[in-house]
Design a protein around this motif. Structure first.
Motif, mmCIF file in Angstrom:
data_model
loop_
_atom_site.group_PDB
_atom_site.id
_atom_site.type_symbol
_atom_site.label_atom_id
_atom_site.label_comp_id
_atom_site.label_asym_id
_atom_site.label_seq_id
_atom_site.Cartn_x
_atom_site.Cartn_y
_atom_site.Cartn_z
ATOM 1 N N TRP A 1 21.479 -4.025 -101.939
ATOM 2 C CA TRP A 1 20.991 -3.072 -100.933
ATOM 3 C C TRP A 1 19.652 -3.508 -100.350
ATOM 4 O O TRP A 1 19.454 -3.428 -99.136
ATOM 5 N N GLU A 2 18.741 -3.925 -101.204
ATOM 6 C CA GLU A 2 17.402 -4.314 -100.751
ATOM 7 C C GLU A 2 17.477 -5.422 -99.704
ATOM 8 O O GLU A 2 16.849 -5.332 -98.655
ATOM 9 N N SER A 3 18.277 -6.458 -99.976
ATOM 10 C CA SER A 3 18.361 -7.572 -99.026
ATOM 11 C C SER A 3 19.081 -7.159 -97.737
ATOM 12 O O SER A 3 18.685 -7.581 -96.649
ATOM 13 N N LEU A 4 20.111 -6.327 -97.844
ATOM 14 C CA LEU A 4 20.799 -5.838 -96.650
ATOM 15 C C LEU A 4 19.847 -5.040 -95.772
ATOM 16 O O LEU A 4 19.753 -5.275 -94.562
ATOM 17 N N ILE A 5 19.122 -4.112 -96.375
ATOM 18 C CA ILE A 5 18.208 -3.254 -95.617
ATOM 19 C C ILE A 5 17.096 -4.083 -94.994
ATOM 20 O O ILE A 5 16.742 -3.892 -93.830
ATOM 21 N N GLU A 6 16.546 -5.028 -95.752
ATOM 22 C CA GLU A 6 15.466 -5.858 -95.217
ATOM 23 C C GLU A 6 15.954 -6.684 -94.031
ATOM 24 O O GLU A 6 15.263 -6.806 -93.023
ATOM 25 N N ALA A 7 17.167 -7.222 -94.130
ATOM 26 C CA ALA A 7 17.727 -8.001 -93.016
ATOM 27 C C ALA A 7 17.932 -7.119 -91.781
ATOM 28 O O ALA A 7 17.615 -7.524 -90.651
ATOM 29 N N GLU A 8 18.448 -5.908 -91.983
ATOM 30 C CA GLU A 8 18.644 -4.977 -90.859
ATOM 31 C C GLU A 8 17.315 -4.565 -90.238
ATOM 32 O O GLU A 8 17.180 -4.487 -89.021
ATOM 33 N N MET A 9 16.321 -4.293 -91.085
ATOM 34 C CA MET A 9 14.990 -3.918 -90.591
ATOM 35 C C MET A 9 14.366 -5.064 -89.801
ATOM 36 O O MET A 9 13.765 -4.844 -88.746
ATOM 37 N N GLU A 10 14.522 -6.277 -90.300
ATOM 38 C CA GLU A 10 13.962 -7.453 -89.625
ATOM 39 C C GLU A 10 14.596 -7.633 -88.249
ATOM 40 O O GLU A 10 13.900 -7.846 -87.257
ATOM 41 N N THR A 11 15.922 -7.534 -88.187
ATOM 42 C CA THR A 11 16.636 -7.664 -86.915
ATOM 43 C C THR A 11 16.217 -6.565 -85.947
ATOM 44 O O THR A 11 15.949 -6.825 -84.773
ATOM 45 N N ALA B 1 13.416 -4.852 -85.973
ATOM 46 C CA ALA B 1 12.016 -5.042 -85.592
ATOM 47 C C ALA B 1 11.892 -6.106 -84.507
ATOM 48 O O ALA B 1 11.061 -5.975 -83.602
ATOM 49 N N GLU B 2 12.721 -7.136 -84.572
ATOM 50 C CA GLU B 2 12.714 -8.167 -83.534
ATOM 51 C C GLU B 2 13.124 -7.584 -82.184
ATOM 52 O O GLU B 2 12.614 -7.988 -81.149
ATOM 53 N N GLN B 3 14.037 -6.625 -82.213
ATOM 54 C CA GLN B 3 14.560 -6.052 -80.975
ATOM 55 C C GLN B 3 13.729 -4.879 -80.464
ATOM 56 O O GLN B 3 13.554 -4.713 -79.264
ATOM 57 N N ALA B 4 13.224 -4.050 -81.388
ATOM 58 C CA ALA B 4 12.558 -2.805 -80.967
ATOM 59 C C ALA B 4 11.095 -2.715 -81.391
ATOM 60 O O ALA B 4 10.449 -1.706 -81.130
ATOM 61 N N GLY B 5 10.583 -3.719 -82.089
ATOM 62 C CA GLY B 5 9.184 -3.699 -82.508
ATOM 63 C C GLY B 5 9.013 -3.146 -83.917
ATOM 64 O O GLY B 5 9.952 -2.614 -84.513
ATOM 65 N N GLU B 6 7.816 -3.263 -84.413
ATOM 66 C CA GLU B 6 7.516 -2.881 -85.796
ATOM 67 C C GLU B 6 7.608 -1.378 -86.058
ATOM 68 O O GLU B 6 7.633 -0.954 -87.200
ATOM 69 N N LYS B 7 7.680 -0.558 -85.011
ATOM 70 C CA LYS B 7 7.832 0.898 -85.196
ATOM 71 C C LYS B 7 9.071 1.228 -86.020
ATOM 72 O O LYS B 7 9.156 2.272 -86.638
ATOM 73 N N VAL B 8 10.016 0.311 -86.028
ATOM 74 C CA VAL B 8 11.272 0.477 -86.760
ATOM 75 C C VAL B 8 11.002 0.765 -88.234
ATOM 76 O O VAL B 8 11.672 1.592 -88.848
ATOM 77 N N ARG B 9 10.012 0.116 -88.792
ATOM 78 C CA ARG B 9 9.716 0.275 -90.222
ATOM 79 C C ARG B 9 9.210 1.680 -90.538
ATOM 80 O O ARG B 9 9.321 2.128 -91.666
ATOM 81 N N GLU B 10 8.687 2.386 -89.553
ATOM 82 C CA GLU B 10 8.235 3.774 -89.735
ATOM 83 C C GLU B 10 9.322 4.770 -89.361
ATOM 84 O O GLU B 10 9.459 5.811 -89.986
ATOM 85 N N GLU B 11 10.087 4.459 -88.313
ATOM 86 C CA GLU B 11 11.098 5.383 -87.804
ATOM 87 C C GLU B 11 12.424 5.276 -88.546
ATOM 88 O O GLU B 11 13.224 6.198 -88.508
ATOM 89 N N GLY B 12 12.692 4.141 -89.172
ATOM 90 C CA GLY B 12 13.938 3.945 -89.893
ATOM 91 C C GLY B 12 15.067 3.470 -89.001
ATOM 92 O O GLY B 12 14.950 3.449 -87.778
ATOM 93 N N VAL B 13 16.156 3.069 -89.646
ATOM 94 C CA VAL B 13 17.350 2.606 -88.936
ATOM 95 C C VAL B 13 18.571 3.354 -89.461
ATOM 96 O O VAL B 13 18.572 3.840 -90.591
ATOM 97 N N ALA B 14 19.576 3.431 -88.631
ATOM 98 C CA ALA B 14 20.846 4.040 -89.026
ATOM 99 C C ALA B 14 21.956 3.076 -88.653
ATOM 100 O O ALA B 14 21.949 2.504 -87.564
ATOM 101 N N LEU B 15 22.888 2.891 -89.569
ATOM 102 C CA LEU B 15 24.055 2.054 -89.323
ATOM 103 C C LEU B 15 25.297 2.895 -89.525
ATOM 104 O O LEU B 15 25.397 3.606 -90.524
#
Length: 142
Positions: A70-80, A82-96
């Motif tokens: 889970w940790e590596s999956l989430i980190e990869a999704e967060m990284e992708t 963040a590249e597309q939407a900026g570092e705000k992603v790490r505060e706002e979260g992601v949904a898949l």
């Protein structure tokens, strides 16, 4: 799957609770994954007394992320993201939105549009687009 800091997870689960009728009639699970926790913190969830978990965490459609990776999956999704939407992603979260076969149907950042996600999942399973019009208001559409 919703992933992010505690506040983003709480907001997502509260939103899901407001739409829980949509989950009751479908085979959909919400898997929250709070970032920024180590394994010990992740394993120490309250189970009774004053530390009881809030109702939005204990709904029948809320599942726990178990197993490895889970940790590596989430980190990869967060990284992708963040590249597309900026570092705000790490505060706002992601949904898949992930279908039963593992196919990712949708990725998003920030607030989760639960009703739309449920509709998209149903459409992917049934192959039918959900009717959005309200029958007794059809006369207004014409």
């Amino acid at each position: 799957l919703v992933a992010g800091p505690g506040r983003a997870i709480r907001d997502a689960l509260r939103g899901a609770q407001l739409n829980k009728v949509n989950f009751a009639m479908t085979n959909i699970l919400v898997v929250p994954y709070e970032t920024g926790l180590d394994e010990a913190e992740r394993a120490s969830k309250p189970s009774g007394g004053f530390g009881d978990r809030p109702t939005y965490e204990t709904q029948a459609y809320v599942a726990e992320a178990v197993g490895e990776g889970w940790e590596s999956l989430i980190e990869a999704e967060m990284e992708t993201a963040a590249e597309q939407a900026g570092e705000k992603v790490r505060e706002e979260g992601v949904a898949l939105v992930i279908a039963n076969d593992g196919k990712v149907l949708r990725r998003g950042v920030g607030r989760v549009p639960w009703r739309q996600m449920v509709d998209e999942l149903e459409e992917s399973v049934t192959g039918e687009k959900k009717e959005t019009s309200i029958p007794f208001l059809e006369f207004l559409e014409g």
